[in-house]
Scaffold this motif. Structure first.
Motif, PDB file in Angstrom:
ATOM      1  N   GLY A   1      -6.397   4.857  11.324  1.00 58.25           N
ATOM      2  CA  GLY A   1      -6.361   3.581  10.616  1.00 58.25           C
ATOM      3  C   GLY A   1      -6.137   3.711   9.133  1.00 58.25           C
ATOM      4  O   GLY A   1      -6.396   2.769   8.373  1.00 58.25           O
ATOM      5  N   ARG A   2      -5.638   4.862   8.689  1.00 61.58           N
ATOM      6  CA  ARG A   2      -5.389   5.095   7.261  1.00 61.58           C
ATOM      7  C   ARG A   2      -3.903   4.935   6.967  1.00 61.58           C
ATOM      8  O   ARG A   2      -3.055   5.408   7.723  1.00 61.58           O
ATOM      9  CB  ARG A   2      -5.821   6.500   6.857  1.00 61.58           C
ATOM     10  CG  ARG A   2      -7.311   6.772   6.989  1.00 61.58           C
ATOM     11  CD  ARG A   2      -7.603   8.143   6.447  1.00 61.58           C
ATOM     12  NE  ARG A   2      -9.011   8.472   6.481  1.00 61.58           N
ATOM     13  CZ  ARG A   2      -9.616   9.191   5.545  1.00 61.58           C
ATOM     14  NH1 ARG A   2      -8.913   9.637   4.501  1.00 61.58           N
ATOM     15  NH2 ARG A   2     -10.900   9.480   5.644  1.00 61.58           N
ATOM     16  N   ALA A   3      -3.592   4.322   5.869  1.00 61.92           N
ATOM     17  CA  ALA A   3      -2.193   4.189   5.473  1.00 61.92           C
ATOM     18  C   ALA A   3      -1.659   5.555   5.036  1.00 61.92           C
ATOM     19  O   ALA A   3      -2.290   6.239   4.224  1.00 61.92           O
ATOM     20  CB  ALA A   3      -2.057   3.188   4.329  1.00 61.92           C
ATOM     21  N   PRO A   4      -0.510   5.995   5.563  1.00 64.87           N
ATOM     22  CA  PRO A   4       0.045   7.284   5.154  1.00 64.87           C
ATOM     23  C   PRO A   4       0.681   7.191   3.766  1.00 64.87           C
ATOM     24  O   PRO A   4       1.087   6.117   3.327  1.00 64.87           O
ATOM     25  CB  PRO A   4       1.111   7.552   6.210  1.00 64.87           C
ATOM     26  CG  PRO A   4       1.569   6.179   6.618  1.00 64.87           C
ATOM     27  CD  PRO A   4       0.332   5.310   6.555  1.00 64.87           C
ATOM     28  N   GLU A   5       0.756   8.319   3.098  1.00 61.24           N
ATOM     29  CA  GLU A   5       1.509   8.378   1.840  1.00 61.24           C
ATOM     30  C   GLU A   5       2.992   8.258   2.167  1.00 61.24           C
ATOM     31  O   GLU A   5       3.522   9.036   2.961  1.00 61.24           O
ATOM     32  CB  GLU A   5       1.229   9.688   1.105  1.00 61.24           C
ATOM     33  CG  GLU A   5       1.976   9.799  -0.214  1.00 61.24           C
ATOM     34  CD  GLU A   5       1.713  11.087  -0.963  1.00 61.24           C
ATOM     35  OE1 GLU A   5       2.285  11.244  -2.071  1.00 61.24           O
ATOM     36  OE2 GLU A   5       0.961  11.939  -0.447  1.00 61.24           O
ATOM     37  N   LEU A   6       3.658   7.286   1.560  1.00 61.34           N
ATOM     38  CA  LEU A   6       5.078   7.055   1.805  1.00 61.34           C
ATOM     39  C   LEU A   6       5.786   6.813   0.480  1.00 61.34           C
ATOM     40  O   LEU A   6       5.343   5.984  -0.318  1.00 61.34           O
ATOM     41  CB  LEU A   6       5.286   5.839   2.708  1.00 61.34           C
ATOM     42  CG  LEU A   6       4.778   5.921   4.145  1.00 61.34           C
ATOM     43  CD1 LEU A   6       4.859   4.558   4.819  1.00 61.34           C
ATOM     44  CD2 LEU A   6       5.559   6.956   4.947  1.00 61.34           C
ATOM     45  N   THR A   7       6.874   7.514   0.258  1.00 66.18           N
ATOM     46  CA  THR A   7       7.694   7.303  -0.932  1.00 66.18           C
ATOM     47  C   THR A   7       9.163   7.278  -0.539  1.00 66.18           C
ATOM     48  O   THR A   7       9.569   7.886   0.466  1.00 66.18           O
ATOM     49  CB  THR A   7       7.485   8.417  -1.974  1.00 66.18           C
ATOM     50  OG1 THR A   7       7.856   9.675  -1.394  1.00 66.18           O
ATOM     51  CG2 THR A   7       6.040   8.468  -2.454  1.00 66.18           C
ATOM     52  N   ALA A   8       9.954   6.588  -1.341  1.00 72.81           N
ATOM     53  CA  ALA A   8      11.381   6.485  -1.044  1.00 72.81           C
ATOM     54  C   ALA A   8      12.068   7.844  -1.130  1.00 72.81           C
ATOM     55  O   ALA A   8      12.918   8.176  -0.290  1.00 72.81           O
ATOM     56  CB  ALA A   8      12.037   5.497  -1.995  1.00 72.81           C
ATOM     57  N   GLY A   9      11.693   8.647  -2.130  1.00 74.38           N
ATOM     58  CA  GLY A   9      12.382   9.910  -2.338  1.00 74.38           C
ATOM     59  C   GLY A   9      12.170  10.912  -1.219  1.00 74.38           C
ATOM     60  O   GLY A   9      13.070  11.691  -0.898  1.00 74.38           O
ATOM     61  N   HIS A  10      10.982  10.911  -0.636  1.00 75.16           N
ATOM     62  CA  HIS A  10      10.692  11.866   0.440  1.00 75.16           C
ATOM     63  C   HIS A  10      10.830  11.211   1.814  1.00 75.16           C
ATOM     64  O   HIS A  10      11.741  11.518   2.571  1.00 75.16           O
ATOM     65  CB  HIS A  10       9.284  12.436   0.272  1.00 75.16           C
ATOM     66  CG  HIS A  10       8.871  13.327   1.405  1.00 75.16           C
ATOM     67  ND1 HIS A  10       9.450  14.556   1.630  1.00 75.16           N
ATOM     68  CD2 HIS A  10       7.959  13.150   2.406  1.00 75.16           C
ATOM     69  CE1 HIS A  10       8.912  15.105   2.711  1.00 75.16           C
ATOM     70  NE2 HIS A  10       8.003  14.268   3.209  1.00 75.16           N
ATOM     71  N   ASP A  11       9.934  10.294   2.128  1.00 73.64           N
ATOM     72  CA  ASP A  11       9.941   9.675   3.451  1.00 73.64           C
ATOM     73  C   ASP A  11      11.217   8.872   3.679  1.00 73.64           C
ATOM     74  O   ASP A  11      11.763   8.848   4.795  1.00 73.64           O
ATOM     75  CB  ASP A  11       8.712   8.782   3.609  1.00 73.64           C
ATOM     76  CG  ASP A  11       7.438   9.536   3.296  1.00 73.64           C
ATOM     77  OD1 ASP A  11       6.851  10.130   4.210  1.00 73.64           O
ATOM     78  OD2 ASP A  11       7.047   9.547   2.105  1.00 73.64           O
TER      79      ASP A  11
ATOM     80  N   GLY B   1       9.322  -1.513   4.113  1.00 76.02           N
ATOM     81  CA  GLY B   1       8.332  -0.554   3.670  1.00 76.02           C
ATOM     82  C   GLY B   1       8.913   0.449   2.696  1.00 76.02           C
ATOM     83  O   GLY B   1      10.128   0.485   2.450  1.00 76.02           O
ATOM     84  N   PRO B   2       8.060   1.305   2.107  1.00 78.57           N
ATOM     85  CA  PRO B   2       8.509   2.260   1.083  1.00 78.57           C
ATOM     86  C   PRO B   2       9.586   3.228   1.567  1.00 78.57           C
ATOM     87  O   PRO B   2      10.383   3.718   0.762  1.00 78.57           O
ATOM     88  CB  PRO B   2       7.222   3.015   0.721  1.00 78.57           C
ATOM     89  CG  PRO B   2       6.105   2.102   1.121  1.00 78.57           C
ATOM     90  CD  PRO B   2       6.597   1.349   2.311  1.00 78.57           C
ATOM     91  N   ALA B   3       9.613   3.523   2.869  1.00 81.67           N
ATOM     92  CA  ALA B   3      10.594   4.471   3.408  1.00 81.67           C
ATOM     93  C   ALA B   3      11.821   3.773   3.972  1.00 81.67           C
ATOM     94  O   ALA B   3      12.657   4.408   4.606  1.00 81.67           O
ATOM     95  CB  ALA B   3       9.946   5.327   4.495  1.00 81.67           C
ATOM     96  N   GLY B   4      11.947   2.475   3.743  1.00 83.39           N
ATOM     97  CA  GLY B   4      12.992   1.690   4.383  1.00 83.39           C
ATOM     98  C   GLY B   4      14.299   1.627   3.617  1.00 83.39           C
ATOM     99  O   GLY B   4      14.537   2.351   2.648  1.00 83.39           O
ATOM    100  N   GLY B   5      15.152   0.718   4.061  1.00 83.81           N
ATOM    101  CA  GLY B   5      16.468   0.531   3.469  1.00 83.81           C
ATOM    102  C   GLY B   5      17.292  -0.368   4.377  1.00 83.81           C
ATOM    103  O   GLY B   5      16.786  -0.910   5.364  1.00 83.81           O
ATOM    104  N   ARG B   6      18.553  -0.508   4.038  1.00 86.31           N
ATOM    105  CA  ARG B   6      19.449  -1.346   4.850  1.00 86.31           C
ATOM    106  C   ARG B   6      20.750  -0.601   5.081  1.00 86.31           C
ATOM    107  O   ARG B   6      21.325  -0.012   4.143  1.00 86.31           O
ATOM    108  CB  ARG B   6      19.740  -2.681   4.141  1.00 86.31           C
ATOM    109  CG  ARG B   6      20.514  -3.684   4.992  1.00 86.31           C
ATOM    110  CD  ARG B   6      20.656  -5.021   4.255  1.00 86.31           C
ATOM    111  NE  ARG B   6      21.265  -6.046   5.098  1.00 86.31           N
ATOM    112  CZ  ARG B   6      22.580  -6.202   5.268  1.00 86.31           C
ATOM    113  NH1 ARG B   6      23.436  -5.393   4.635  1.00 86.31           N
ATOM    114  NH2 ARG B   6      23.046  -7.157   6.048  1.00 86.31           N
TER     115      ARG B   6
END
Length: 255
Positions: free
Chosen positions: A178-188, A213-218
């Motif tokens: 139930g913990r939010a993972p660390e997510l960044t655009a540059g890595h994830d 989300g932080p790891a998303g895009g289009r």
């Protein structure tokens, strides 16, 4: 006996080696940080991999990192996994991961963390040092993806799958606790984009995909196709067969 269809093409990594190794080193570090943050109760939480709780999943990840760090260890684990397969049947990858968990069944969470702190950096160095000729060479055994047996290069394993596997299990652990993972655009975001590109190549149909989300895009692939929108991590859960899927999302991508 069920016959599994095969494809003749050999799949290699899409990312360049330097980028892939940067992502690998970062992912080992993020998974270690996640393990260090867990409470005693969280180590026993069930995961999306039905046979494993968080501790058993960590044992598998440790075994995989130890294997990636050392060519002799890779040979040892694979020989033992092949013996298990001959005795019990099933897929070789399942025999390998089962072996990794079994060999670490007596380890406490603290022991797993301590050993992963050593194994992660060694795995990153070992994978980076694999020569180009080996990375271009095909693996001897075919892998079954989406019901089809396909050939991979060693580079696809070293540069792509071993990082995706760790990343996906970090997401599994976050979901289990139930913990939010660390997510960044540059890595994830880079890892997810690579999955998206492979997914689109595998199904070959026009579509527009929006991941939030932080790891998303289009992404747009062709014109006039389906329009899909969902969370980036959930997309990876779906295409890795951790969640139900329909139509284009039923295209499996290996992790």
């Amino acid at each position: 006996m069920t016959t599994i269809p095969a494809v003749s093409a050999t799949r290699g990594p899409a990312l360049d080696h330097d980028t892939a190794m940067r992502l690998a080193a970062t992912e080992y570090g993020r998974y270690l940080a996640q393990l260090r943050s867990l409470s005693p109760e969280e180590w026993a939480a069930p995961t999306d991999c039905p046979a494993w709780d968080v501790r058993q999943m960590a044992a598998h990840n440790l075994g995989m990192a130890v294997m990636a760090a050392s060519a002799p260890e890779m040979v040892r684990q694979n020989v033992k996994a092949q013996l298990r397969q001959r005795k019990h049947g099933g897929l070789l990858i399942d025999c390998l991961t089962g072996l990794q968990v079994e060999e670490r069944a007596g380890m406490s969470p603290d022991e797993i963390v301590a050993r992963y702190a050593e194994a992660g950096p060694r795995a990153a160095r070992g994978r980076r040092s694999r020569p180009a000729w080996l990375r271009r060479a095909p693996m001897p055994d075919r892998q079954v993806v989406g019901g089809v047996a396909e050939r991979w290069t060693w580079g696809f394993l070293f540069d792509t799958i071993l990082t995706r596997d760790t990343w996906m299990h970090r997401m599994d652990t976050a979901r289990a606790t139930g913990r939010a993972p660390e997510l960044t655009a540059g890595h994830d975001g880079a890892l997810v984009a690579d999955v998206v590109a492979e997914w689109a190549e595998r199904h070959g149909s026009p579509c527009t995909l929006t991941l939030t989300g932080p790891a998303g895009g289009r992404w747009e692939f062709g014109a006039g196709g389906a329009e899909l929108e969902l969370d980036a991590v959930e997309f990876c859960r779906v295409v890795s067969r951790r969640a139900p899927a329909t139509e284009l999302l039923d295209t499996e991508v290996p992790f």
